[in-house]
Design a protein around this motif. Sequence first.
Motif, PDB file in Angstrom:
ATOM      1  N   ALA A   1     -29.308 -13.748  54.478  1.00 34.89           N
ATOM      2  CA  ALA A   1     -28.906 -13.006  55.677  1.00 34.89           C
ATOM      3  C   ALA A   1     -30.007 -12.041  56.095  1.00 34.89           C
ATOM      4  O   ALA A   1     -30.360 -11.953  57.277  1.00 34.89           O
ATOM      5  CB  ALA A   1     -27.602 -12.260  55.425  1.00 34.89           C
ATOM      6  N   HIS A   2     -30.586 -11.331  55.125  1.00 33.97           N
ATOM      7  CA  HIS A   2     -31.698 -10.414  55.419  1.00 33.97           C
ATOM      8  C   HIS A   2     -32.885 -11.175  56.009  1.00 33.97           C
ATOM      9  O   HIS A   2     -33.488 -10.720  56.984  1.00 33.97           O
ATOM     10  CB  HIS A   2     -32.147  -9.677  54.151  1.00 33.97           C
ATOM     11  N   GLU A   3     -33.222 -12.303  55.408  1.00 36.36           N
ATOM     12  CA  GLU A   3     -34.365 -13.084  55.896  1.00 36.36           C
ATOM     13  C   GLU A   3     -34.158 -13.554  57.325  1.00 36.36           C
ATOM     14  O   GLU A   3     -35.071 -13.493  58.148  1.00 36.36           O
ATOM     15  CB  GLU A   3     -34.602 -14.296  54.984  1.00 36.36           C
ATOM     16  N   ARG A   4     -32.969 -14.025  57.630  1.00 36.65           N
ATOM     17  CA  ARG A   4     -32.694 -14.523  58.979  1.00 36.65           C
ATOM     18  C   ARG A   4     -32.717 -13.399  60.005  1.00 36.65           C
ATOM     19  O   ARG A   4     -33.183 -13.582  61.123  1.00 36.65           O
ATOM     20  CB  ARG A   4     -31.378 -15.275  59.017  1.00 36.65           C
ATOM     21  N   MET A   5     -32.215 -12.235  59.619  1.00 36.01           N
ATOM     22  CA  MET A   5     -32.260 -11.102  60.548  1.00 36.01           C
ATOM     23  C   MET A   5     -33.702 -10.634  60.747  1.00 36.01           C
ATOM     24  O   MET A   5     -34.103 -10.335  61.866  1.00 36.01           O
ATOM     25  CB  MET A   5     -31.393  -9.946  60.027  1.00 36.01           C
ATOM     26  N   ALA A   6     -34.484 -10.595  59.679  1.00 35.46           N
ATOM     27  CA  ALA A   6     -35.870 -10.136  59.763  1.00 35.46           C
ATOM     28  C   ALA A   6     -36.729 -11.076  60.599  1.00 35.46           C
ATOM     29  O   ALA A   6     -37.651 -10.640  61.289  1.00 35.46           O
ATOM     30  CB  ALA A   6     -36.466  -9.994  58.367  1.00 35.46           C
ATOM     31  N   SER A   7     -36.409 -12.357  60.573  1.00 37.90           N
ATOM     32  CA  SER A   7     -37.192 -13.327  61.336  1.00 37.90           C
ATOM     33  C   SER A   7     -36.847 -13.295  62.823  1.00 37.90           C
ATOM     34  O   SER A   7     -37.522 -13.929  63.626  1.00 37.90           O
ATOM     35  CB  SER A   7     -36.955 -14.741  60.793  1.00 37.90           C
TER      36      SER A   7
END
Length: 129
Positions: free
Chosen positions: A92-98
């Motif tokens: 979830a963090h990775e998708r938001m950061a991207s």
Amino acid sequence: MEIALEKVCDLIVHARAFDVKEGMTDPRSGSNETDDRNFGSLAESGTDRGEEEMRLVIDGLNTDEAASLIALVFVGRGDMEAAEWPDAYRLAHERMASGALSPADWLMGIPNLGDLLEEGLAGLGMSCT
């Protein structure tokens, strides 16, 4: 989980209220207000305050809280198991950061969000009751 249980439960209530809203039933009926006994005037127009409120709550979450909600959905809909919580949270963090994921848009686009959040909580051994 990096979000208070009370916040999740509050969002579940908002999501369920948002889910049961009906749109206009016949926006191009061609009839006029007199012919359809004024039913068209009963349809909501403009911005939905419930939707606005829910969006404000989600947009007001910090990154960790938003990632927790998204991870709860991943667990709730069976994309990941509760035992994989750290991976769901990281994803979830990775998708938001991207930039691939706007939390409010993504979450509010899920038709049964309240149920999925509740299922995610259950998977983690938590409940709103």
